[in-house]
Motif scaffolding. Structure first.
Motif, PDB file in Angstrom:
ATOM      1  N   ASP A 160       1.021  -1.320  -0.007  1.00  0.00           N
ATOM      2  CA  ASP A 160      -0.072  -0.109  -0.312  1.00  0.00           C
ATOM      3  C   ASP A 160       0.584   1.144   0.061  1.00  0.00           C
ATOM      4  O   ASP A 160       0.769   2.048   0.467  1.00  0.00           O
ATOM      5  N   LYS A 161       2.596   0.589  -0.405  1.00  0.00           N
ATOM      6  CA  LYS A 161       2.858   1.802  -0.271  1.00  0.00           C
ATOM      7  C   LYS A 161       2.984   3.303  -1.343  1.00  0.00           C
ATOM      8  O   LYS A 161       3.274   4.749  -1.060  1.00  0.00           O
ATOM      9  N   PHE A 162       2.965   2.497  -2.547  1.00  0.00           N
ATOM     10  CA  PHE A 162       3.387   3.747  -3.842  1.00  0.00           C
ATOM     11  C   PHE A 162       4.130   4.552  -3.680  1.00  0.00           C
ATOM     12  O   PHE A 162       4.345   5.691  -4.104  1.00  0.00           O
ATOM     13  N   CYS A 163       5.072   4.071  -3.459  1.00  0.00           N
ATOM     14  CA  CYS A 163       6.436   4.046  -4.032  1.00  0.00           C
ATOM     15  C   CYS A 163       6.259   5.063  -5.661  1.00  0.00           C
ATOM     16  O   CYS A 163       5.819   3.790  -6.277  1.00  0.00           O
ATOM     17  N   ALA A 164       6.576   5.901  -6.090  1.00  0.00           N
ATOM     18  CA  ALA A 164       6.221   6.837  -7.023  1.00  0.00           C
ATOM     19  C   ALA A 164       7.048   6.579  -8.449  1.00  0.00           C
ATOM     20  O   ALA A 164       6.510   6.284  -9.434  1.00  0.00           O
ATOM     21  N   VAL A 263      16.327   1.622   0.947  1.00  0.00           N
ATOM     22  CA  VAL A 263      16.400   3.077   1.050  1.00  0.00           C
ATOM     23  C   VAL A 263      15.840   3.834  -0.216  1.00  0.00           C
ATOM     24  O   VAL A 263      15.204   4.690  -0.433  1.00  0.00           O
ATOM     25  N   GLN A 264      16.690   3.259  -1.181  1.00  0.00           N
ATOM     26  CA  GLN A 264      16.553   4.125  -2.565  1.00  0.00           C
ATOM     27  C   GLN A 264      17.037   4.772  -2.956  1.00  0.00           C
ATOM     28  O   GLN A 264      18.159   5.188  -4.303  1.00  0.00           O
ATOM     29  N   SER A 265      17.605   5.884  -2.204  1.00  0.00           N
ATOM     30  CA  SER A 265      18.378   7.383  -2.282  1.00  0.00           C
ATOM     31  C   SER A 265      18.629   8.411  -1.070  1.00  0.00           C
ATOM     32  O   SER A 265      17.451   7.846  -0.132  1.00  0.00           O
ATOM     33  N   LEU A 271      14.100  11.627  -2.284  1.00  0.00           N
ATOM     34  CA  LEU A 271      12.871  11.084  -1.174  1.00  0.00           C
ATOM     35  C   LEU A 271      11.675  11.009  -1.531  1.00  0.00           C
ATOM     36  O   LEU A 271      10.543  10.195  -1.479  1.00  0.00           O
ATOM     37  N   LYS A 272      11.520  12.251  -1.358  1.00  0.00           N
ATOM     38  CA  LYS A 272       9.826  12.902  -1.218  1.00  0.00           C
ATOM     39  C   LYS A 272       9.793  12.776  -2.578  1.00  0.00           C
ATOM     40  O   LYS A 272       8.569  12.396  -2.711  1.00  0.00           O
ATOM     41  N   ALA A 273      10.142  13.325  -3.939  1.00  0.00           N
ATOM     42  CA  ALA A 273       9.581  12.743  -4.726  1.00  0.00           C
ATOM     43  C   ALA A 273       9.457  10.837  -5.329  1.00  0.00           C
ATOM     44  O   ALA A 273       8.009  10.829  -6.189  1.00  0.00           O
ATOM     45  N   MET A 274      10.189  10.522  -4.450  1.00  0.00           N
ATOM     46  CA  MET A 274       9.637   9.213  -4.868  1.00  0.00           C
ATOM     47  C   MET A 274       8.536   8.231  -4.001  1.00  0.00           C
ATOM     48  O   MET A 274       7.587   7.295  -3.825  1.00  0.00           O
ATOM     49  N   ASN A 275       8.251   9.454  -2.854  1.00  0.00           N
ATOM     50  CA  ASN A 275       7.217   9.425  -1.882  1.00  0.00           C
ATOM     51  C   ASN A 275       7.292   7.857  -0.588  1.00  0.00           C
ATOM     52  O   ASN A 275       6.750   7.348  -0.399  1.00  0.00           O
TER      53      ASN A 275
END
Ligand code: 5AD
Ligand code: SF4
Length: 434
Positions: A160-164, A263-265, A271-275
């Motif tokens: 349910d996280k919906f990373c962008a 962590v991805q970035s 991180l914000k843009a990635m949601n």
């Protein structure tokens, strides 16, 4: 009785697909199929696909092309596509590759026997629904055959996280946790059949809520199962690492000191843009708390370079985070736009910039990986032996830290856990003596 039909399954992508392929094999075993290692003599070929990055889906189409001569030579051969590409592309697969007879999404594997019968009858069979019923209830119970010492066990599915950037919430659907008693039953059954290590699987496994104590509660209950010696779980989101789970890493001996925490970035802007819903600093503080609970824990992660809008400065933040955390193992990828995800609509970083960043990040990560491995030399680790090595008299297993360890010995049997003194560190594995 007619001869058994032969089933060839090729699995791409994540460990959940490995688990799903086993279960699909079991579901079709009840329809008279036995597994074969070669597509050439198969009566049915199933591709269990991955949609997480571009190339994965393209590989499926080129693989299908390679099966064309087999299909021409044997019109009775049935070809199916399962997994996340099946879910995402559905009927389009049949349009693009008319030789495909069957398309089945991850939530419909329990319907495979019906779909197979339909395909056998010469019809196109397609199921990419998200049915109400629990597929795990309907999938055949694992047959009582003996098996290797390690196993995967899916405890939760979907996200349910919906990373962008991510297709998972669309292909695997909303987060669903399996009830703890089902998981305990499956785990006991695996242990009876020789399994000593279980890796709990979920796309967002630490969001598991099928036990009143969450994932930590499930782990503690599993740890009480005699004969089960090791527990692992993957893969987790930083925001779901709660206090109970952190504490379990310090207190539950059977929970192995290895944690995959992507962590991805390292850039707050990205991180914000990635949601992702946390900052780099919050991630680093979290790692510190986990290391207080379990100082020797080996950390693993995932990184994406070249996310839309990522600048040189953002990328340097990622490099800085990697330096600060120190990973024992990590995966890094170039951002790949996935249809239907928010980030796919944004303006993209140039390919050569992505290439250069990936190369630098991978250089650093493999340095860290090698350093973590080299640091094992001289230490005693416990190895769960899984199979014979490539050379005569050699056995291979995994340490607590998931390093592959080779030992020259004739005394060890598969499934044993033995202390090993590490003497050598090679490019991808360790070697040692009992
Ligand atoms: N592009 C590149 N990498 C991706 N991942 C997920 N989606 C994408 C994408 N669109 C990576 C993430 C995730 C891992 C399983 O795959 O790093 O953690
Ligand atoms: Fe994808 Fe993981 Fe983000 Fe869920 S938490 S959307 S599975 S990257």
């Amino acid at each position: 009785m007619s001869a058994p039909k032969k089933l060839f399954i090729k699995t791409y992508g994540c460990q959940m697909n490995v688990y799903d392929s086993e279960r699909m094999g079991e579901a079709l075993a009840s329809e008279g199929y036995v597994a074969t290692d070669s597509a050439d003599d198969a009566d049915m070929i199933l591709l269990n696909t991955c949609h997480i990055r571009e190339k994965a889906a393209e590989k499926v189409y080129s693989e299908l092309g390679r099966f064309r001569p087999l299909k021409e030579a044997n019109p009775d051969l049935k070809i199916g596509v399962a997994g996340c590409v099946a879910q995402a592309e559905g009927a389009e697969i049949m349009a693009r590759q008319p030789m495909v007879d069957l398309v089945v999404g991850p939530q419909s594997y329990h319907r495979l026997p019906e779909l197979e019968a339909k395909a056998r009858a010469g019809e196109k069979a397609l199921d990419t629904e998200f049915p109400e019923e629990d597929k795990f209830d309907h999938l055949a119970k694992r047959p009582k055959a003996a098996r290797g010492p390690t196993a995967f066990l899916t405890v939760q599915e979907g996200c349910d996280k919906f990373c962008a950037f991510c297709v998972v919430p669309y292909t695997r659907g909303a987060e669903v946790s399996r009830p703890a008693e089902r998981i305990m039953g499956e785990a006991r059954d695996l242990v009876e059949r020789g399994v000593r290590e279980i890796t709990l699987l979920g796309q967002n496994v630490n969001a598991y809520h099928g036990h009143e104590g969450g994932l930590a509660g499930l782990i503690r209950e599993l740890a009480a199962v005699d004969g089960l010696e090791r527990i692992r779980f993957t893969t987790s989101h930083p925001n779901d690492m709660d206090d109970a789970l952190i504490a379990a890493h310090g207190e539950v001996e059977k929970l192995m000191p290895y944690l995959h925490l992507p962590v991805q970035s390292g850039s707050d802007r990205v991180l914000k843009a990635m949601n992702r819903k946390h900052t780099a600093e919050e991630y680093i503080r979290l790692i510190e708390r986990i290391r207080v609970a379990r100082p020797d824990i080996l950390l693993s992660g995932d990184f994406i370079v070249g996310f839309p809008g990522e600048t040189d400065a953002d990328f340097e933040d990622t490099m800085a985070l990697v330096h600060e955390v120190g990973y024992g193992q990590a995966y890094s990828f170039k951002y790949s736009p996935r249809p239907g995800t928010p980030a796919a609509e944004r303006s993209h970083v140039e390919e050569d910039v992505k290439d250069a960043r990936l190369q630098r990040l991978q250089g650093l990560l493999s340095q860290q990986q090698r350093a973590a491995q080299d640091a094992m030399v001289g230490r005693e680790v416990k190895v769960l032996f899984e199979k014979p090595g490539r050379f005569a008299g050699q056995m291979v297993g995994k340490s607590e830290y998931l390093h592959a360890v080779h030992v020259q010995t004739s005394r060890i049997r598969i499934g044993e856990i033995q202390p090993v003194r590490i003497q050598g560190s090679n490019s991808n594995s360790l070697s040692g003596v009992i």
